[in-house]
Design a protein around this motif. Structure first.
Motif, mmCIF file in Angstrom:
data_model
loop_
_atom_site.group_PDB
_atom_site.id
_atom_site.type_symbol
_atom_site.label_atom_id
_atom_site.label_comp_id
_atom_site.label_asym_id
_atom_site.label_seq_id
_atom_site.Cartn_x
_atom_site.Cartn_y
_atom_site.Cartn_z
ATOM 1 N N ALA A 1 -39.912 -52.636 57.782
ATOM 2 C CA ALA A 1 -38.832 -52.166 56.922
ATOM 3 C C ALA A 1 -38.487 -53.223 55.900
ATOM 4 O O ALA A 1 -38.809 -54.398 56.060
ATOM 5 C CB ALA A 1 -37.592 -51.855 57.759
ATOM 6 N N VAL A 2 -37.861 -52.770 54.839
ATOM 7 C CA VAL A 2 -37.312 -53.721 53.886
ATOM 8 C C VAL A 2 -35.803 -53.506 53.887
ATOM 9 O O VAL A 2 -35.312 -52.386 53.806
ATOM 10 C CB VAL A 2 -37.949 -53.558 52.482
ATOM 11 N N GLN A 3 -35.074 -54.624 54.087
ATOM 12 C CA GLN A 3 -33.618 -54.524 54.125
ATOM 13 C C GLN A 3 -33.064 -54.858 52.753
ATOM 14 O O GLN A 3 -33.542 -55.792 52.103
ATOM 15 C CB GLN A 3 -33.041 -55.519 55.142
ATOM 16 N N LEU A 4 -32.057 -54.100 52.356
ATOM 17 C CA LEU A 4 -31.419 -54.389 51.088
ATOM 18 C C LEU A 4 -29.956 -53.977 51.140
ATOM 19 O O LEU A 4 -29.563 -53.157 51.971
ATOM 20 C CB LEU A 4 -32.150 -53.736 49.920
ATOM 21 N N THR B 1 -38.613 -43.803 52.824
ATOM 22 C CA THR B 1 -39.847 -44.564 52.687
ATOM 23 C C THR B 1 -39.953 -45.088 51.262
ATOM 24 O O THR B 1 -39.708 -44.359 50.309
ATOM 25 C CB THR B 1 -41.064 -43.680 52.996
ATOM 26 N N VAL B 2 -40.270 -46.359 51.143
ATOM 27 C CA VAL B 2 -40.367 -46.951 49.805
ATOM 28 C C VAL B 2 -41.718 -47.634 49.645
ATOM 29 O O VAL B 2 -42.410 -47.939 50.621
ATOM 30 C CB VAL B 2 -39.240 -47.988 49.552
ATOM 31 N N SER B 3 -42.057 -47.860 48.407
ATOM 32 C CA SER B 3 -43.309 -48.553 48.109
ATOM 33 C C SER B 3 -42.968 -49.943 47.611
ATOM 34 O O SER B 3 -42.112 -50.121 46.751
ATOM 35 C CB SER B 3 -44.051 -47.733 47.058
ATOM 36 N N LEU C 1 -50.312 -59.292 45.433
ATOM 37 C CA LEU C 1 -51.557 -59.036 46.154
ATOM 38 C C LEU C 1 -51.505 -57.843 47.094
ATOM 39 O O LEU C 1 -52.526 -57.290 47.455
ATOM 40 C CB LEU C 1 -51.919 -60.280 46.980
ATOM 41 N N GLU C 2 -50.323 -57.501 47.518
ATOM 42 C CA GLU C 2 -50.225 -56.462 48.547
ATOM 43 C C GLU C 2 -49.475 -55.255 48.023
ATOM 44 O O GLU C 2 -48.638 -55.357 47.131
ATOM 45 C CB GLU C 2 -49.479 -56.996 49.789
ATOM 46 N N HIS C 3 -49.796 -54.142 48.638
ATOM 47 C CA HIS C 3 -49.051 -52.931 48.344
ATOM 48 C C HIS C 3 -48.789 -52.245 49.679
ATOM 49 O O HIS C 3 -49.733 -51.932 50.393
ATOM 50 C CB HIS C 3 -49.857 -52.017 47.416
ATOM 51 N N LEU C 4 -47.545 -52.058 50.015
ATOM 52 C CA LEU C 4 -47.291 -51.443 51.314
ATOM 53 C C LEU C 4 -46.145 -50.458 51.257
ATOM 54 O O LEU C 4 -45.319 -50.490 50.357
ATOM 55 C CB LEU C 4 -47.041 -52.487 52.409
ATOM 56 N N ARG C 5 -46.167 -49.597 52.260
ATOM 57 C CA ARG C 5 -45.096 -48.619 52.384
ATOM 58 C C ARG C 5 -44.218 -49.014 53.556
ATOM 59 O O ARG C 5 -44.713 -49.314 54.643
ATOM 60 C CB ARG C 5 -45.682 -47.237 52.610
ATOM 61 N N LEU C 6 -42.938 -49.012 53.310
ATOM 62 C CA LEU C 6 -41.993 -49.455 54.328
ATOM 63 C C LEU C 6 -40.808 -48.510 54.354
ATOM 64 O O LEU C 6 -40.619 -47.704 53.447
ATOM 65 C CB LEU C 6 -41.463 -50.854 53.974
ATOM 66 N N THR C 7 -40.022 -48.656 55.403
ATOM 67 C CA THR C 7 -38.762 -47.917 55.455
ATOM 68 C C THR C 7 -37.678 -48.785 54.846
ATOM 69 O O THR C 7 -37.620 -49.987 55.112
ATOM 70 C CB THR C 7 -38.402 -47.627 56.925
#
Lengths: 793, 425, 170
Positions: free
Chosen positions: A720-723, A738-740, A745-751
């Motif tokens: 997850a990404v916290q904000l 879900t966010v991108s 260098l990286e590309h990921l999908r997180l909550t």
């Protein structure tokens, strides 16, 4: 310092000691249940009765409830005392099931011992026994309430000591239930301590269930390898399988308790993918051949490019013995000076701390005794859990805690938290010294002035720092602040032996310099000892490693670098060999090996009966301690003791030889050296609209060893990404969406998870192993782009 | 019928409650006026001490002495707690007091709070006494209206607020430290002493805990003076009047205000109207469920602290429960033990498990399944529970067992010999 | 007694304004725990008993964990954590009532109600529970229904009391 006599033996004890403790000091064992050194005396079980024959207190008393005083003459053998003890045991046993043969506690059950010691042997009660329906308490702890003798230790540990509020005591009279409101996972990260404190089999270790009897388990005092605090643990193994870890006692560090990561994170040692045989280019081989091959390939490189083309990366996971031999080996052959941490930020932080800590060093025991704690960039429950318990004990004694951190730092106690941007930590530290906080907004200024004022007033103040967020500059500033404020200092580091590596690094080059040299093609052979530069190092490590002619990896876990090795040499896991760690306060802590490595019998047997194959060698027994591999390369005798004692020739480690595993350890006396000046960092131009991402450690799922433990799988947090909610609102992102997330260098999908208590404008993510997040540097800001959705990933 | 001076019951009309008008018309709040206008807090405490008043909640500790331990002059937050958890079987005096005359308690609370210099008093009332709680609510409101509560009471510059805590059951809350936990909203297990509530009580602050009847005596001591109060008692050393709650096998089971020191025979025969149905007197609990039985040979004992202690019993709450000659004392003791076992808070082993064990042994004997070993077991249980528990509950539970073993061991033997209860049907 | 929200038809534990009043009191005191017993009793007065959701509501109102509420709720015998009938009969079984025929009264009540202790009549009106001394020793044998005490019980008296309560409820 009163002097009293117990069973005709005199003893002088410190003021405030209770009589039960005084008797224990004399080696007199009196049955007791509710008293526990860490939890104190509450007088509930009524078992520790002694006869006070002469002196200021008279008659039969509970020894735990009486403070030792001059002139007391006490008998533990008085018939009335013995009679009462046997009655108390009889009462406790009224409802206790006779299920010892199938109870996991059997053999290490205090109730069994005390029943015998208390003199109760014949059951006179023939009525019905009270029975309970048990609760499912989650993946770690099994409950069997019928065995409960109501000593209240569990609830005092869970609530009072550890600050949990989801486990307690319900009901009353002889219908007391110790559990949760509803069945479910125990939420405290210290839940496993119920297993240790329960004097009988109510709470047992689910991961250890029905595996081994106490008398069959191989145990040795050890030091937890999962963070830098150096908690004493006792790993236990049988049939070459590490089966459990319980808390050891070290009154200077962890006291009596450990965290659940420490207790249940042991599965890495039994990991099925662990490579247990030496191999060359992926093909299994023998030690002899592997070492021959190594010498040959290394000789070739040295002949062709000179000894400086050989570089070594050691690790904060390695024992001091291994690290010291590594340094010796490079010196003997003229190789490049070794690195003990590939993460440059962590390396420099540890070296700066080791160079300057000196008299400012504080132990966890001293933190628990502090009257004012200021935390800077430290999130103990995620970075060094037992520190949170020490802080809680301080708060219980009236300490005030201030916490400055970008994250929503959660503590098991009251604290004033000011969310600040990562780059505000440095001005905050400097401000505490000068009591000037111009860079901050008015409201924050008031908060910080309050903290400075309390620091100035405190008698035992300690500054608590998190090395990851502080980094080298922050740590240097904090050192200066501690000295100028005459405060203690406690900074958590990257690994269990970061401090040892920092001392041994001296003023050698940092990892930046080594990577640059490799990229320039100056390095042709690289030795990684329990280190994984491809994961832990900077992104350019892959390119740097690509230029090598020889990559040698010695490790006990599989990781990116190990998979790319030309030559792989298996090492023992921490509980499989003796060694020494130096914890984050500079305390040397030796540990013993609990068992010899080998493929667990349960894996070999594959369910067959009897579960064994016949062979005169131990299947999977090839791993060797890393120090032993180095001793072989140095043509030194494979004698741990002589290497361990030999460390004392380095004045840093004076007194090490006097220490024994399971003891309190001893702080190093000599300071380390500062690393060479840092190479200037070229600020990356952050792309338009990017946000700063801070990658940090979590309690579960980020530490390299425990992340391999199957027992922890159910508790690893989501990626997850916290904000902050305002930041989320600005981006039109809602909680749970879900966010991108794109970095360079990286590309990921997180909550996305909104967190009102963190600082606005920042993104925070845990460095979860097995996800692309593990490649992002900890504690540093990575610019990234965050968008809704992310289906295109 | 009752010619003895009526002090606490002077306003009592059974079935009615005296609220502020009747209370004041009969001289109510005069003690308060005197105490607050003419006396210093120290003088009030000295007067209470001189009166020799002993706590009416069961333990009988001298009230003035307790107050003199209280740090009344320290400028810290401190509390007064009024213990209205009247749950000892056989005891119902405080209920009568609150049903008849709630202002008497309020006046006592205000005077006591002034003497102890506290600004917050809690009155703790048990669940079953809802009418009492309502009476107190009304009385508190009336007293506030009349200027006896609130800010700057009678121009003294001193404030007082009275809080009413309605409980939700359990005998253990009558134990003063358990009660403090109950008010705080934590589990009402007793606390260890020391520290005593006078040093660390409610929320860790100095706290004085007194029984309702005790506090109701205070205004009378202030108006009448200590000498008058002492002379109300009729034994040497007996002080004041006492509310006696009569129950059990008596013709008249009512609550009477009688002088301390009145002979048990007079209580039973004159006020209780003698044992009912013309049966003979076998035994009684002289002061509640936790006081060891007295028998017919003790009928001439003065009902006061010392004389009863000399008989290894206690004055307790003066709730006198009488048993006629047909009563099975094993059954009676079993009933009492069952009460204590059920009301144990569960903190310490002798009480939590020891009492259940005693209950089981008595059940076996009463049911005719007992043996002589079990009679011996009762003795060793009594020995090892008495004085060995964390608080006084288990010790109190051993009171009736002690009486049973001292006076009625033969009944135990008979149960065992016959293999049934000799009194039973 | 209003236990069902008229607009939603849902069973409510406590009216919103009462919850708000407790929330305000909790915010106003340094130790919100002191409100636990009051709040549990309020929920019980309104809802008849305290279900799990009542524990959760109380916890949330006072800023505590459900476990912290449950530790208190399960200590007190007059907080009902299981469903009870609309009227709870607490029959005293302590010593004074025992001497004056309490056991026969128990028998009578069991017969008249057709239930044992701990049970509720099929029409959901009465739950029968034993209780320790009610402090009505002079009026033994005694029982308490709801918060009202009835003493000097006889078969006829019990009949009248039960009949009157049933009539009130209807």
């Amino acid at each position: 310092m009163p002097t009293l006599t117990i069973d005709n033996k005199s003893i002088t004890v410190p003021d405030g000691t209770n009589v039960l403790e005084a008797a224990q000091r004399l080696g007199i064992v009196i049955p007791h249940f509710c008293y526990h050194e860490a939890l104190g005396a509450v007088g509930a079980c009524r078992l520790c009765a002694m006869m006070f024959e002469e002196g200021p207190v008279k008659g039969l008393q509970m020894a735990c409830m009486v403070t030792a005083q001059d002139g007391m003459q006490i008998s533990t053998l008085h018939p009335e005392a013995q009679e009462l003890r046997s009655h108390v045991i009889e009462w406790m046993m009224l409802n206790h099931p006779h299920d010892c043969p199938v109870c996991d506690e059997g053999g290490e059950c205090q109730l069994q011992d005390m029943t015998i010691a208390g003199g109760h042997g014949r059951r006179r009660y023939a009525g019905k026994k009270r029975t309970w329906i048990n609760q499912d308490l989650g993946p770690f702890v099994v409950q069997e309430m019928n065995r409960c003798i109501q000593c209240y230790r569990c609830v005092r540990t869970y609530q009072d000591y550890c600050g949990g509020d989801d486990f307690g005591v319900m009901g009353s009279r002889n219908r007391l239930f110790f559990g949760r409101f509803q069945p479910g996972k125990l939420e405290s990260p210290f839940s496993g301590n119920l297993v240790d404190v329960c004097p009988t089999g109510v709470f047992t270790d689910k991961t250890f269930r029905f595996k081994t009897r106490y008398w069959d388990i191989e145990e040795a005092p050890a030091v937890c390898p999962h963070c830098s605090l150096g908690c004493t643990v006792i790993p236990g193994a049988r049939y070459r399988e590490l089966q459990r870890v319980r808390a050891g006692v070290n009154r200077q560090t962890n006291g009596f308790f450990i965290c659940d990561r420490s207790r249940f994170g042991y599965g890495y040692a039994n990991h099925r993918e662990r490579i247990r045989q030496p191999n060359c280019q992926g093909a299994a081989t023998s030690w002899r051949e592997a070492l021959e091959h190594l010498k040959e390939r290394l000789g070739k490189v040295v002949n062709e490019y000179g000894p400086l083309s050989v570089a070594i990366v050691g690790s904060p996971r390695s024992s001091l013995e291994c690290q010291a031999l590594l340094r010796e080996w490079t010196r003997e052959h003229g190789y490049r000076p070794p690195l003990f941490e590939i993460d440059n930020r962590r390396d420099r932080t540890a070296r700066i701390l080791a160079a300057g800590l000196g008299k400012q060093a504080r132990s966890m025991a001293e933190i628990a005794d502090s009257d004012c704690l200021v935390m800077l960039g430290s999130d103990p429950l995620n970075e060094a859990p037992l520190l949170a318990l020490a802080i809680r004990q301080a708060v219980r004694n009236g300490c005030h805690v201030t916490c400055l951190d970008p994250r929503a730092v959660k503590l098991p106690c009251a604290a004033s938290h000011l969310p600040v941007q990562p780059e505000q930590l440095l001005p905050a530290i400097n401000g505490l010294v000068a009591n000037r906080f111009e860079e901050f907004e008015r409201q924050d200024q008031l908060f910080l002035e309050g903290a400075a004022e309390r620091l100035g007033r405190a008698e035992r103040p300690v500054l608590v720092g998190g090395g990851d967020l502080l980094g080298p500059e922050g740590t240097e500033a904090l050192l200066k602040a501690a000295r100028s404020l005459n405060a203690g200092l406690f900074v958590t580091l990257g690994g269990p032996n970061s401090y040892g590596g920092a001392l041994l690094s001296e003023d050698g080059p940092d990892s930046e310099e080594m990577i640059e040299a490799a990229l320039e093609g100056e390095i042709k052979a690289l030795f990684c000892i329990e280190a994984d530069p491809l994961t832990e190092g900077p992104a350019r490590s892959a390119r740097a490693l690509g230029q090598l002619e020889l990559l040698v990896v010695c490790d006990h876990m599989v990781n990116r670098t190990a998979r790319s090795a030309d030559i792989f040499l298996p090492t023992t896991a921490p509980p499989e060999a003796a060694g020494t760690y130096i914890n984050n306060e500079g305390r040397m802590l030796p540990f013993g090996g609990a068992y010899a490595p080998g493929l667990p019998l349960r894996d070999i047997g594959e369910g067959g009966h009897p579960p064994r194959t016949f062979s005169n060698i131990t299947t999977g027994g090839e791993p060797r301690p890393a120090w032993a591999i180095l001793a072989t390369l140095l043509q030194r005798p494979l004698d741990f003791d002589s290497i361990h004692h030999g460390l004392e020739s380095d004045p840093h480690f004076a007194g090490l030889g006097l220490l024994s595993p399971g003891g309190e350890g001893r702080r190093v006396t000599d300071a380390g050296m500062l690393p060479p000046a840092a190479q200037p960092e070229f600020p990356h131009s952050a792309p338009e609209g990017s946000l700063p991402l801070l990658v940090v450690e979590a309690l579960f799922g980020t530490e390299p060893l425990s992340s391999l433990s199957p027992a922890l799988e159910p508790v690893i947090p989501e990626a997850a990404v916290q904000l902050h909610p305002t930041t989320a609102a600005r981006l039109g992102i809602s909680d749970g969406e879900t966010v991108s997330l794109r970095t360079e260098l990286e590309h990921l999908r997180l909550t996305a998870r909104t967190e009102a208590e963190m600082v606005p404008g920042l993104l925070v993510a845990y460095r979860l192993r097995g996800t692309p997040l593990e490649l992002l540097p900890v504690g540093k800001i990575t610019p990234c782009l965050l968008e809704k959705g992310g289906n295109d990933a | 019928m009752n010619d003895y001076p009526q002090i606490l019951f002077k306003n009592r009309v059974v079935g009615e409650t005296a609220f502020i008008d009747r209370f004041r018309a009969n001289g109510g709040y005069q003690g308060l006026e005197k105490g607050l206008r003419e006396m210093t807090p120290q003088e009030i405490t000295a007067t209470v001490k001189a009166s020799g008043l002993r706590g009416r909640g069961g333990a009988g500790f001298p009230t003035g002495v307790k107050w003199s331990f209280f740090p009344a002059d320290q400028p810290v937050e401190k509390f007064l707690v009024i213990n209205g958890d009247e749950m000892e079987p056989g005891t119902y005096k405080d209920r009568q007091l609150l049903l008849a005359d709630p202002h008497q308690l309020i006046e006592g609370v205000i005077l006591s709070a002034f003497a102890l210099q506290v600004s917050h008093a809690y009155i703790f009332i048990r669940y079953a006494y809802e009418e009492c709680s309502r009476n107190l609510e009304q009385a508190i409101a009336e007293a506030k209206e009349a200027g006896y509560l609130g800010r700057d009471i009678l121009g003294t510059g001193w404030d007082l607020e009275i809080h009413l805590h309605r409980s939700a059951g359990r005998y253990i809350l009558g134990e003063e430290t358990a009660q403090l936990n109950g008010i705080e909203g934590v589990r009402p297990n007793p606390r260890s002493k020391p520290p005593f509530p006078a040093a660390k009580g409610l929320w860790g602050k100095p706290t004085n805990v007194n029984n309702i009847e005790t506090i109701a005596c205070i205004p009378h001591i202030i108006t009448g003076g200590p000498g008058w109060f002492i002379n109300l008692g009729i034994t040497q050393g007996g002080v004041g009047t006492k509310l006696f709650g009569l129950s059990g096998h008596l013709n008249r089971t009512e609550c009477f205000e009688l002088p301390v020191g009145i002979p048990l025979r007079e209580v039973v025969e004159t006020f209780g109207g003698g044992v009912r149905n013309g049966k003979g007197f076998k035994a009684c609990l002289p002061g509640g469920a936790s006081t060891p039985f007295l028998t017919a040979q003790h009928l001439d004992t003065p009902m006061d602290f010392e004389p009863l202690e000399q008989l290894d019993s206690r004055f307790g709450t003066a709730g006198v429960t009488v048993f006629d000659e047909t009563t099975c004392m094993v059954g009676a003791t079993l009933n009492l033990i069952r009460f204590f076992a059920r009301e144990s808070c569960g903190w310490c082993t002798p009480c939590r498990d020891g009492l259940s064990f005693v209950q089981w042994i008595l059940e076996e004997i009463e049911a005719g399944r007992g043996n002589r070993d079990q009679i011996a077991m009762l003795k060793d249980q009594k020995k090892n529970i008495t004085g060995r528990s964390f608080c006084a509950l288990a010790e109190g539970a051993m009171g009736p067992l002690d009486g049973l073993l001292r006076h009625f061991e033969q009944e135990l033997e008979d149960h065992v010999k016959l293999g049934r209860c000799p009194f039973g049907d | 007694m209003e236990t069902v929200n008229q607009t939603t038809g849902k069973d409510v534990l406590l009216p919103d304004d009462t919850i708000e009043a407790f929330r305000a009191k909790a915010a106003d005191t340094p130790h919100p725990r002191e409100l636990i017993v009051d709040l549990l009793r309020a929920i019980q007065d309104h809802h008849g008993w305290v279900p799990d959701a009542g524990i959760e509501l109380a916890a949330q109102t006072l800023g505590l964990s459900p476990l912290q509420l449950e530790e208190i709720a399960t200590f007190y015998d007059k907080i009902y954590r299981q469903p009870v009938g609309r009227k709870v009969i607490h029959l005293c079984d302590s010593i004074c009532c025992w001497t004056t025929g309490g056991e026969q009264v128990a028998e009578l009540l069991r017969d008249k109600l057709g239930i044992g202790f701990g049970e509720t009549t099929p029409d959901g009106v009465f739950t029968l529970l034993p209780t320790c001394c009610l402090g009505a020793c002079g009026d033994a044998p005694a029982m308490m229904i709801g918060l009202t005490t009835y003493g000097r019980l006889t078969a006829e008296k019990i009949d009248t009391i039960l009949r009157e309560i049933r009539q009130q409820i209807d």
